[in-house]
Every structure is written in C-alpha cells, then in structure tokens.
Scaffold this active site. Structure first.
Site, PDB file in Angstrom:
ATOM      1  N   GLY A 258       0.825  -1.214   0.000  1.00 34.44           N
ATOM      2  CA  GLY A 258       0.000   0.000   0.000  1.00 34.44           C
ATOM      3  C   GLY A 258       0.855   1.258   0.000  1.00 34.44           C
ATOM      4  CB  ILE A 485      -5.280  -1.423   7.027  1.00 39.89           C
ATOM      5  CG1 ILE A 485      -4.995  -2.636   6.140  1.00 39.89           C
ATOM      6  CG2 ILE A 485      -6.793  -1.278   7.229  1.00 39.89           C
ATOM      7  CD1 ILE A 485      -5.605  -3.948   6.622  1.00 39.89           C
TER       8      ILE A 485
ATOM      9  N   GLY B 103      -6.435  -4.075  -1.802  1.00 37.10           N
ATOM     10  CA  GLY B 103      -5.354  -4.163  -0.820  1.00 37.10           C
ATOM     11  C   GLY B 103      -5.496  -3.101   0.249  1.00 37.10           C
ATOM     12  CB  CYS B 104      -3.170  -1.755   2.737  1.00 32.83           C
ATOM     13  SG  CYS B 104      -3.058  -3.350   3.532  1.00 32.83           S
ATOM     14  CB  VAL B 105      -5.641   0.956  -1.758  1.00 33.69           C
ATOM     15  CG1 VAL B 105      -4.309   0.368  -2.149  1.00 33.69           C
ATOM     16  CG2 VAL B 105      -6.764   0.037  -2.206  1.00 33.69           C
TER      17      VAL B 105
END
Lengths: 538, 105
Positions: A258, A485, B103-105
């Site tokens: 990310g 996250i 995802g981590c978005v």
C-alpha cells in the site's frame, strides 16, 4: 449495484444500545446494506485452490453451498478443536462476565448486541455445545446449544466479518480469551465452504500470483519507487538510487505494498528512502517479497503461511544478514507470533545488528526481522540522526496505536520516542483509547472495502471521537500511525467524522525532519506543500 | 454481478459496477459509466485522464498512484475530483474500464 451511502454523521451518531425485545437466538440476522462485504469471486477462489470456487453474493438467498456443507463445517470444527488447544479452551472457559461487552468498537459505534465480543463468540459456542459437548447434545437449547442451520451459518458469517481481530476485548478479559482467534477459526471454517469476501480473496490472489496485494509487478514497483525519488529530489536536491533484488545486500527491506500505491502511505515510503540513503544503509528492496501485509492470515492459517513464505525465501536467495520491516500493521502480528513456526527457523541469517549503532536486536533473535520504528528509535537514542523537528511545526500531531503493533508486539514507546524527536507539537488522546487500549480504525482484517462503509464509519467512531477530543482541545491536525490499512482507512474516517485532521505514517514525519548531508534548504514538506516559516508555531 | 444493456449490447458488471470483461470497454460504456458516476458531460479533460489511465494500465498492469495521475496529466487532486466526483479509484478507473484497486488502499 448498491445504492450510495448517504447517512450523515449526525444520523450515524444516534446509536441505540437497547437490545431487541426477544432473546438473541430468536432474533434473526438481517443483512443491512453498507454493513457487509461482497462475496469472493470464483476466479480468485479458484486461483488459490480454495474449495467451492464460484461467484456468489451474501445478499442472495442461495449461497451456492455444497450439499454436505454442515458436515464440512462440523468436520472442520472438529479438526480445529483437536489441533488448536487455544480454540477449544476459548470455546469452554467463558463465564459471560461481560467485561468485554462494551469494549468492541463495532458494538460501541453500532449498538448491535451480537457485536459484543461475548455474544459474537457465543454464536459459535452454541454450535460447539450442540455438537461437541454432552450437555449440549442432550439438552439442546436449555444448555445454550443450537442446531447449525443455514440461517445460523449466515448469522455467523455476518458477524465474523464484523470483527477486525483487533483484540481490544481480550485486554479486558479476565481469562485472556482472544476473540481474534475465535474469528480466525470462524473465517477458516467459512473458507472451507467458499465463503470468503472479495476484498480479502482479491488481494490474496494478487499476492499469490504477483507477490503483493495491490498486484504491482516488478517493473511497476521500480517505476513507483523511481517516482518517489524524483519527488525527493525536488524536496531535497538529493538524488537517491535504491537497489532492487540485490544479492549480497546486508539487509532486505519489506514494506506493505500500500505504501507504494496509496496516499498518504506513499509519503511514508519517501521517508524510508530518505532515511536509508542518509545512513548509507547496505539494503535492498525486493520485487518478489514485495508485501509485508498478509491477507492470507484473514483467510486461513495455511494461506497465511503460504503468502508469508516468500519473505524468508527471498532473504535466503539474496543472502542478506537480516530483514527490516516497514510500517505495516497486521504484518507484525504475523511476523512476531507466527512466522517463526510457519516458515522458520531462519537460521541462515544472523541476529540483527544495526550497522550504524551496533545495537543487537535480541528481541528479533529468532525471526531476524526488525521493526523500522525500533530501528529508528535506536538511531535517535544514539544520536545518529540530525533532526530539525521545527519542519513539522505546522503539524499538531497525535498518535494512533495501530492494533497489531501495539497489542500483538508491544510496540508502544518506540514510535512515541521517534515522534517526539521529530515533532515539537505532540498530544496524546485520552488514556483509555491509546496504547494497549487503543481503538481500531474499524476497517482492519480486510474489512477496508467500500460496500461496507457504514460498518466502517460505525466501527471507527470511538477512534474518531478520541481524535475529535484532541482536535478540539489542542488543535490537532495530524494523526500519525504505523499501519497501511490505517493510513488508507483513517483518512476516510477523518473526512467523515473529524474533517481537517489528516493522516501520516511515522517515517513521513521523520523524512520531513531529517537533515540530510548536502541537501538544499527545504521549502517543501514530503507532500510537496510549502513549509510555513520556521517560526510558524502558532 | 449484474448485466446492463448499453446500446443494445449486454455487458457484465461486478457489484461495484466495474467491467467484468475488459474487452467490453468502448465509448458507449464510458458514457454509461459517466451517467453512473455523476459525470454530467464528458469533456476533453475527462478523456485526457481516461486515456492516460488506460495507457498506464497497459504498460504496468495496475492503476497508477493518484499522485502520478496528477503529475503526469497536470491536473491537481481537486481538479481530478471535479472531473470525477466519485474520485480517481471509483470514478476515473471505472470510466477507463480498469479493475478497482485492492489491498491496503
């Protein structure tokens, strides 16, 4: 397609904590729009060789389950009760004292009693009693046992994807019951039936195929890092040339993907690059082990292990001495508590020693993997960094303890030490909302999708409320954290509940403050926003 | 999963309204997505972003960072949001026929 979520913060903050009139066994589950995630796509389940690969929707009546789904579920439960002593123990020992009841962010922000951790666990315990205890088999409902019907399965599913495995409840449990482990097993059982959510299955399939959740291929990764280096050059006048997949490097660096894709994580990635350059660190990025996070961990133990394997495999291939890990949240629960037995022992590496300070990281003696916050804290403690915290004077910063680094590995003081060294204006949120008692972002464990946005805003409400407190009391305008996250989801949470508070990673602020050899006078921060005058401390 | 009829052709969309089959992408679909994502009129500027996203995707197999979109197209973040009110990921990527970033978005 779902309708647009339109509830205002005023509407959402009217929370009804009164339980329904009927008992919980007689209150059927209702799948409310904007509170659950889409079902996993068949192609992603198939790519991962997961059972019952097909497209399905939780909103449909028919979940397209195999005919013998009950047997599969109960056999799976039996296997896990035998394999994991913790699971059996947690099924047996709860005394329903209620200490956990009001500790869950989903219950606080949503008011649904089935989100009290004790009752969420009871949803599964009732099945355990019915099929695995004598009293439950004999006395059924009188022994708080119930049959595993399709409606019960749907209820379990709905609430086990309303737990972020943050483990705040377990801090308060006098027996130390770890609700996360119950949710983990619950989700494993759903995966035996092909009942994953797409927001997890998609990233896991990406990670399995390409090496990271976002699906960044090697040339995409190098191009993105190159892009950061261009911006760093604009800010500092210094050209950085990091290496990728370099054999013989001393250290392998693994970050959440990310950080290579989504703001504000991208600014944190710039901070990593600047710090390592300034230290002259002999390190390499990898385009193979290109993911610190592990959505496999939210699928099953086996899937977590499978995705995690590539970190050690790459360390071995490159011949590094040890591994440095970036600002990722659940990555550290996996690394700290699972990696060593999943894919270790990593005895082909050495006990990590900081080449700059000589500090031997005894805590990482076995895993060989050091968290960047402890690495940087150690540098600062030994006076190895030149810092100008006044470059962050335009920021009034608070610290969000990301659930996993804080509760799963006790990383509480190192990030604060770093933060206080790189910022002049730091304000803690109230005591019962930080450190071990930190409140979740409300979107962890793969629940950071968009279709469940009401759930996310409700689950993040306690955190947002604490931020609002420090914003109003101290003018806080930045919340920093060490989880990708968090960086992605707290941004949306702040926009909804506490506008004008922004989110950053720790090393973005380190990058701002870091005085680099040969740099030009800084006029921009890492976001390429003009820095207010040095005396801008209002 | 749902099927919509656009100019007489059946097109499969996922739950978020993104294209299931990338080969279904065409000008008619862009117009359809525009109507779904609060884009009232498709201008040259919209097409500049759409074409940029498609070119990037062809080369890199993923959507670009939003920062990169801004830098390479010359639009500020605010301008991107003015063009695509539902944002770069949900709006612009959808119009360009790209999958939704995960995802981590």
């Amino acid at each position: 397609m779902a309708s647009k979520f339109s509830a205002t913060p005023e509407e959402l903050s009217k929370i009804d904590h009164n339980p329904p009139k009927k008992g919980w066994m007689d209150t059927p589950v209702e799948f409310k729009e904007h509170t659950f995630c889409w079902g996993a796509k068949g192609k992603n389940l198939a790519a991962l060789e997961l059972p019952n690969a097909r497209d399905w929707s939780p909103a449909d009546e028919d979940w397209k389950l195999p005919e013998n789904w009950q047997k599969i579920f109960l056999d799976g439960m039996k296997e896990r009760l035998g394999k994991y002593r913790s699971f059996r123990l947690f099924m047996d020992i709860c005394v329903r004292c209620g200490a956990c009841a009001d500790k869950c962010h989903f219950f606080i922000g949503g008011g649904d009693p089935k989100n009290m951790p004790v009752l969420r666990a009871e949803l599964l315990r009732s099945i355990y009693r019915r099929y695995f205890t004598v009293s439950g088999r004999m006395f059924g409902r009188a022994a708080r046992a119930r049959d595993l019907t399709i409606d019960v399965l749907k209820e379990l599913w709905y609430y086990y994807y309303q737990c972020t495995e943050c483990r705040r409840c377990s801090v308060f449990c006098p027996y130390g019951i770890d609700q996360a482990e119950i949710t983990i097993i619950g989700r494993e059982l759903f995966n035996l039936l092909g009942l994953n959510i797409e927001w997890i299955a998609g990233p896991v399939a990406n990670c399995y195929r390409v090496g990271n959740h976002v699906g960044l291929e090697p040339h995409t990764i190098t191009s993105s890092v190159e892009f950061f280096c261009d911006d760093i050059e604009d800010v500092t006048g210094i050209r950085i040339n990091p290496t990728f997949n370099r054999k013989g490097a001393e250290i392998l660096f693994v970050a959440p993907s990310g950080d290579l894709f989504a703001d504000p994580g991208t600014y944190t990635a710039m901070g990593y690059l600047m710090l390592f350059h300034e230290l002259g660190l002999d390190y390499t990025w990898s385009t193979y082990a290109s993911e610190g996070g592990n959505f496999g961990f939210f699928t099953s133990n086996e899937m977590g292990k499978r995705l995690n394997a590539k970190i050690y495999a790459e360390a071995k291939r490159l011949g590094v001495k040890w591994i440095l890990g970036g600002e990722c949240g659940h990555m550290w629960r996996v690394l700290h508590q699972y990696m060593d037995t999943w894919n270790g022992p990593a005895d082909f590496m050495e006990v990590p020693v900081s080449p700059i300070t000589g500090t031997r990281f005894e805590n990482a003696k076995s895993t060989k993997m050091v968290h960047i916050a402890e690495f940087t804290a150690d540098l600062i403690k030994h006076g190895k960094l030149k810092l100008d915290p006044s470059r962050n004077n335009h920021l009034n910063v608070t610290w969000h303890d990301s659930c996993n680094p804080s509760r799963a590995m006790g990383l509480l003081d190192e990030p604060r030490y770093v933060l206080k060294s790189v910022c002049n204006n730091f304000y803690e949120m109230p005591e019962n909302t930080i450190r071990e008692k930190t409140f979740c972002c409300g979107s962890g464990t793969g629940l950071n999708a968009s279709e469940n946005i009401e759930l996310r805003m409700r689950g993040g409400f306690p955190r947002a409320n604490a931020v609002k407190h420090v914003r109003d009391a101290h003018g806080v305008n930045m919340m920093s954290c060490i989880c990708a996250i968090d960086r992605a989801t707290l941004k949306a949470l702040m926009e909804y509940w506490v506008p004008d508070v922004e989110i950053s990673g720790l090393h973005e602020l380190v990058g701002n403050a870091l005085i680099m050899k040969g740099e030009k006078e800084r006029t921009l921060d890492l976001r390429l926003v003009p820095l207010p005058g040095k005396a801008a401390k209002e | 999963m749902s099927v919509v009829q656009v100019k007489g052709k059946d097109v499969e969309l996922d739950e978020d309204g993104f294209l299931v089959n990338p080969e279904d992408w065409n000008d008619d679909m862009v117009a359809y997505f525009a109507s779904q994502e609060d884009v009232t009129e498709l201008t040259e500027n919209h097409w500049k972003v759409i074409n940029y996203l498609r070119d990037y995707f062809k080369k890199f197999g993923a959507a670009p960072m939003v920062r990169k979109v801004c830098k390479d197209t010359g639009f500020s973040m605010q301008e991107i949001y003015e063009l695509f009110p539902s944002g770069p990921a949900k709006g612009a990527c959808k119009l360009a026929g790209l999958p939704k970033p995960t995802g981590c978005v």
